[in-house]
Design an enzyme around this catalytic site. Structure first.
Site, PDB file in Angstrom:
ATOM      1  N   SER A   1      68.758 -76.415  20.473  1.00  0.00           N
ATOM      2  CA  SER A   1      67.324 -76.657  20.239  1.00  0.00           C
ATOM      3  C   SER A   1      67.107 -78.016  19.593  1.00  0.00           C
ATOM      4  O   SER A   1      66.085 -78.666  19.804  1.00  0.00           O
ATOM      5  CB  SER A   1      66.736 -75.561  19.344  1.00  0.00           C
ATOM      6  OG  SER A   1      66.837 -74.301  19.958  1.00  0.00           O
TER       7      SER A   1
ATOM      8  N   LYS B   1      13.703 -86.307  24.924  1.00  0.00           N
ATOM      9  CA  LYS B   1      14.712 -87.086  24.202  1.00  0.00           C
ATOM     10  C   LYS B   1      16.039 -87.048  24.967  1.00  0.00           C
ATOM     11  O   LYS B   1      16.488 -85.998  25.396  1.00  0.00           O
ATOM     12  CB  LYS B   1      14.911 -86.534  22.797  1.00  0.00           C
ATOM     13  CG  LYS B   1      15.676 -87.470  21.860  1.00  0.00           C
ATOM     14  CD  LYS B   1      15.641 -86.904  20.444  1.00  0.00           C
ATOM     15  CE  LYS B   1      16.161 -87.932  19.444  1.00  0.00           C
ATOM     16  NZ  LYS B   1      17.573 -88.234  19.652  1.00  0.00           N
ATOM     17  N   VAL B   2      16.651 -88.216  25.133  1.00  0.00           N
ATOM     18  CA  VAL B   2      17.941 -88.321  25.811  1.00  0.00           C
ATOM     19  C   VAL B   2      18.889 -89.102  24.901  1.00  0.00           C
ATOM     20  O   VAL B   2      18.535 -90.168  24.388  1.00  0.00           O
ATOM     21  CB  VAL B   2      17.808 -89.033  27.173  1.00  0.00           C
ATOM     22  CG1 VAL B   2      19.177 -89.169  27.830  1.00  0.00           C
ATOM     23  CG2 VAL B   2      16.855 -88.267  28.081  1.00  0.00           C
TER      24      VAL B   2
ATOM     25  N   ASP C   1      74.340 -68.685  27.049  1.00  0.00           N
ATOM     26  CA  ASP C   1      75.586 -69.161  27.630  1.00  0.00           C
ATOM     27  C   ASP C   1      75.394 -69.936  28.921  1.00  0.00           C
ATOM     28  O   ASP C   1      76.208 -70.814  29.252  1.00  0.00           O
ATOM     29  CB  ASP C   1      76.526 -67.975  27.890  1.00  0.00           C
ATOM     30  CG  ASP C   1      76.932 -67.276  26.602  1.00  0.00           C
ATOM     31  OD1 ASP C   1      76.968 -67.953  25.555  1.00  0.00           O
ATOM     32  OD2 ASP C   1      77.205 -66.056  26.645  1.00  0.00           O
TER      33      ASP C   1
ATOM     34  N   SER D   1      17.589 -82.875  23.012  1.00  0.00           N
ATOM     35  CA  SER D   1      17.082 -82.146  21.855  1.00  0.00           C
ATOM     36  C   SER D   1      16.546 -80.791  22.269  1.00  0.00           C
ATOM     37  O   SER D   1      15.973 -80.638  23.354  1.00  0.00           O
ATOM     38  CB  SER D   1      15.970 -82.953  21.178  1.00  0.00           C
ATOM     39  OG  SER D   1      15.369 -82.199  20.143  1.00  0.00           O
ATOM     40  N   SER D   2      16.737 -79.823  21.392  1.00  0.00           N
ATOM     41  CA  SER D   2      16.192 -78.495  21.638  1.00  0.00           C
ATOM     42  C   SER D   2      14.745 -78.380  21.180  1.00  0.00           C
ATOM     43  O   SER D   2      14.083 -77.386  21.476  1.00  0.00           O
ATOM     44  CB  SER D   2      17.037 -77.445  20.902  1.00  0.00           C
ATOM     45  OG  SER D   2      16.995 -77.685  19.503  1.00  0.00           O
TER      46      SER D   2
ATOM     47  N   HIS E   1      27.501-108.588  11.380  1.00  0.00           N
ATOM     48  CA  HIS E   1      26.972-107.767  10.275  1.00  0.00           C
ATOM     49  C   HIS E   1      25.761-106.947  10.728  1.00  0.00           C
ATOM     50  O   HIS E   1      24.899-106.609   9.902  1.00  0.00           O
ATOM     51  CB  HIS E   1      26.577-108.631   9.073  1.00  0.00           C
ATOM     52  CG  HIS E   1      27.695-109.472   8.545  1.00  0.00           C
ATOM     53  ND1 HIS E   1      28.545-109.057   7.549  1.00  0.00           N
ATOM     54  CD2 HIS E   1      28.109-110.724   8.894  1.00  0.00           C
ATOM     55  CE1 HIS E   1      29.423-110.008   7.296  1.00  0.00           C
ATOM     56  NE2 HIS E   1      29.193-111.028   8.099  1.00  0.00           N
TER      57      HIS E   1
ATOM     58  N   GLU F   1      29.209 -90.764  22.314  1.00  0.00           N
ATOM     59  CA  GLU F   1      29.404 -89.914  21.138  1.00  0.00           C
ATOM     60  C   GLU F   1      30.655 -89.052  21.277  1.00  0.00           C
ATOM     61  O   GLU F   1      31.450 -88.924  20.342  1.00  0.00           O
ATOM     62  CB  GLU F   1      28.174 -89.029  20.929  1.00  0.00           C
ATOM     63  CG  GLU F   1      26.954 -89.774  20.402  1.00  0.00           C
ATOM     64  CD  GLU F   1      25.716 -88.913  20.308  1.00  0.00           C
ATOM     65  OE1 GLU F   1      24.715 -89.403  19.758  1.00  0.00           O
ATOM     66  OE2 GLU F   1      25.736 -87.755  20.776  1.00  0.00           O
TER      67      GLU F   1
ATOM     68  N   PRO G   1      70.589 -66.334  28.576  1.00  0.00           N
ATOM     69  CA  PRO G   1      69.744 -67.411  28.024  1.00  0.00           C
ATOM     70  C   PRO G   1      70.561 -68.455  27.267  1.00  0.00           C
ATOM     71  O   PRO G   1      70.283 -69.651  27.376  1.00  0.00           O
ATOM     72  CB  PRO G   1      68.808 -66.665  27.071  1.00  0.00           C
ATOM     73  CG  PRO G   1      68.823 -65.243  27.515  1.00  0.00           C
ATOM     74  CD  PRO G   1      70.194 -65.006  28.078  1.00  0.00           C
TER      75      PRO G   1
ATOM     76  N   THR H   1      63.093 -74.097  17.748  1.00  0.00           N
ATOM     77  CA  THR H   1      64.088 -73.200  18.332  1.00  0.00           C
ATOM     78  C   THR H   1      63.438 -72.055  19.101  1.00  0.00           C
ATOM     79  O   THR H   1      63.914 -71.647  20.166  1.00  0.00           O
ATOM     80  CB  THR H   1      65.017 -72.642  17.229  1.00  0.00           C
ATOM     81  OG1 THR H   1      65.711 -73.725  16.608  1.00  0.00           O
ATOM     82  CG2 THR H   1      66.016 -71.647  17.796  1.00  0.00           C
TER      83      THR H   1
END
Length: 462
Positions: free
Chosen positions: A135, A319-320, A127, A313-314, A183, A326, A125, A101
């Site tokens: 609502s 590294k990629v 009427d 990587s920090s 598997h 992800e 608003p 509402t």
């Protein structure tokens, strides 16, 4: 700077409202009462409310119930919101009154303020903007409209783009043979065409199911008003409203054949959410397959190489990581969680009204956004751009002991199992061990163990 306020009055009394706010008393009460999160109602939902007010004003003036000049300024103010204006005037938290509402009155008040300024007179608003509405039918209808438009404009095109991208990639790399896996263990060979075709069919299956579920969402609650009886709405209102809305949105909507169903339940949205969950499961499956196939580059499967998009990587230089799969998998997990919320919320149809409508709106629209963005990202930044590492594929194929499965009809299961175990233990190609352990000549073995031929199925023979 010190904020200044004006006084607005509603049926409960006076309320202080920011001086420049377009909303009025009831919106401010909701802002004061509902501080549960930082989530406000989605933009697509707000625009759907504006479509409702625009269509209702047009319908009521066509039925001779609303003065034409008032209907016109309401329609114009609504169009401004549909066009993206005044969206900062919708501050109410998702976690509000369960009927929504407060959000309905928020839209009524903002549109009434804009319409009053344009008219140079009073537009109410309740009427005028809310004429023939409650609502209890407006909010379910806003959920339906925003859902249909978001699926049509965002999700279905994104899924089609992913399907098309998979089809194009099949042509590009489809003939390459790789080791199949069940598997997570080596199995009989497959082609990239076969593997990607499985993905493509998953997405196409999900898309068709979403389209099918969407048909029920098009049957609108609008016209049921407070409890489903249509009190205070002209009996002609629902059909005329649906026709006007269809023309404005350029998509098909109809009045519900049972308003009690639409007000008291959200079953159509629950069903659609289930199909969105199925699409999320498909996207997560594809994302995880891409991650596995890309794993390495040295110690993993190394079957494909995804496009390098950013450092991974920090601390580990060079590294990629498979960031797009992800992210898509996380988005899919969120969609699955959203479906659980929608399912629980769908159970909250107490007697004549569901009282968890805002959270249903938030979750269904977020799921649509997440799926559309995930499908586009996977298509453009993972599937379209990955390259195949045939050197690694050929090494794995040559040593795959499971190729011996093709010899079962010729030498029997137990003999084939013994050959497979010996080949695996000694790290040798299956064809070399089979040549030693059977009476089959090299030429016959090459024919029977040809990986490309094995992807075509059938029964081997000498």
């Amino acid at each position: 700077m010190t904020q200044t306020f004006r006084t607005e009055t509603d049926s409960m009394g006076d309320v202080n409202v920011p001086e420049n706010a377009l909303y009025q008393a009831q919106t401010q009460r909701a802002v004061d009462n509902f501080a549960f999160s930082k989530h406000t109602m989605p933009v697509s939902f707000i625009k759907a409310l504006a479509y409702i007010k625009q269509s209702a004003a047009l319908t009521n003036t066509q039925l001779g119930l609303l003065e034409g000049d008032i209907a016109q300024v309401i329609a114009e103010a609504s169009q401004d919101i549909i066009n993206g204006q005044h969206l900062d005037q919708f501050p109410i938290d998702v976690f509000q009154t369960g009927s929504g509402t407060s959000s309905n009155m928020n839209a009524n008040e903002v549109i009434a303020t804009l319409a009053s300024k344009a008219l140079g007179g009073d537009v109410s608003p309740n009427d005028h903007v809310n004429m023939g509405q409650s609502s209890n039918d407006v909010i379910p209808t806003a959920i339906q409209i925003s859902t249909v438009l978001s699926v049509e404009k965002q999700l279905l095109p994104a899924l089609e783009h992913l399907i098309s991208t998979l089809s194009e990639k099949r042509i590009e790399v489809g003939k390459t043979v790789k080791t199949g896996r069940t598997h997570l263990m080596d199995a009989m060979p497959v082609t990239f065409d076969q593997e990607l075709a499985g993905w493509q069919y998953q997405i196409d299956h999900a898309k068709c199911a979403i389209e099918h579920s969407l048909s029920a969402v098009r049957a609108l609650a609008q016209g049921g008003t407070a409890v489903g009886t249509g009190i205070n709405a002209d009996p002609r209102f629902a059909a005329q409203f649906a026709d006007n809305l269809s023309q404005l949105t350029k998509t098909s909507f109809t009045p519900s054949v049972n308003f009690f169903f639409n007000l008291s339940s959200q079953d159509a949205i629950v069903a659609l959410s289930g199909q969105l969950k199925t699409a999320a499961v498909a996207i997560m499956k594809i994302a995880n397959d891409l991650r596995w196939m890309n794993s390495g580059p040295l110690a993993g499967l190394g079957e494909i190489e995804l496009q390098a998009l950013q450092p991974g990587s920090s601390i580990m230089p060079g590294k990629v990581n498979p960031v797009i799969p992800e992210a898509a998998a996380m988005a899919s997990a969120q969609v699955i969680g959203n479906d659980a919320t929608i399912t629980v919320a769908g159970q909250s149809g107490n007697f004549q009204l569901n009282v968890m409508l805002p959270v249903i709106a938030h979750n269904i629209l977020e799921s649509i956004d997440l799926l559309a963005n995930s499908a586009n990202a996977l298509a453009d930044k993972a599937i379209k751009t990955f390259t195949v590492r045939e050197d690694n594929l050929n090494i794995a194929l040559a040593k795959n002991p499971i190729l011996v499965t093709a010899l079962n009809p010729v030498i029997g299961y137990l003999k084939a199992a013994a050959i497979a175990k010996k080949a695996y233990k000694e790290g040798r190609a299956i064809i070399d061990v089979a040549e030693e352990e059977t009476e089959l000549d090299r030429e016959t073995l090459e024919r029977l163990l040809d990986p490309t031929a094995l992807t075509k199925g059938g029964v081997a023979n000498e």
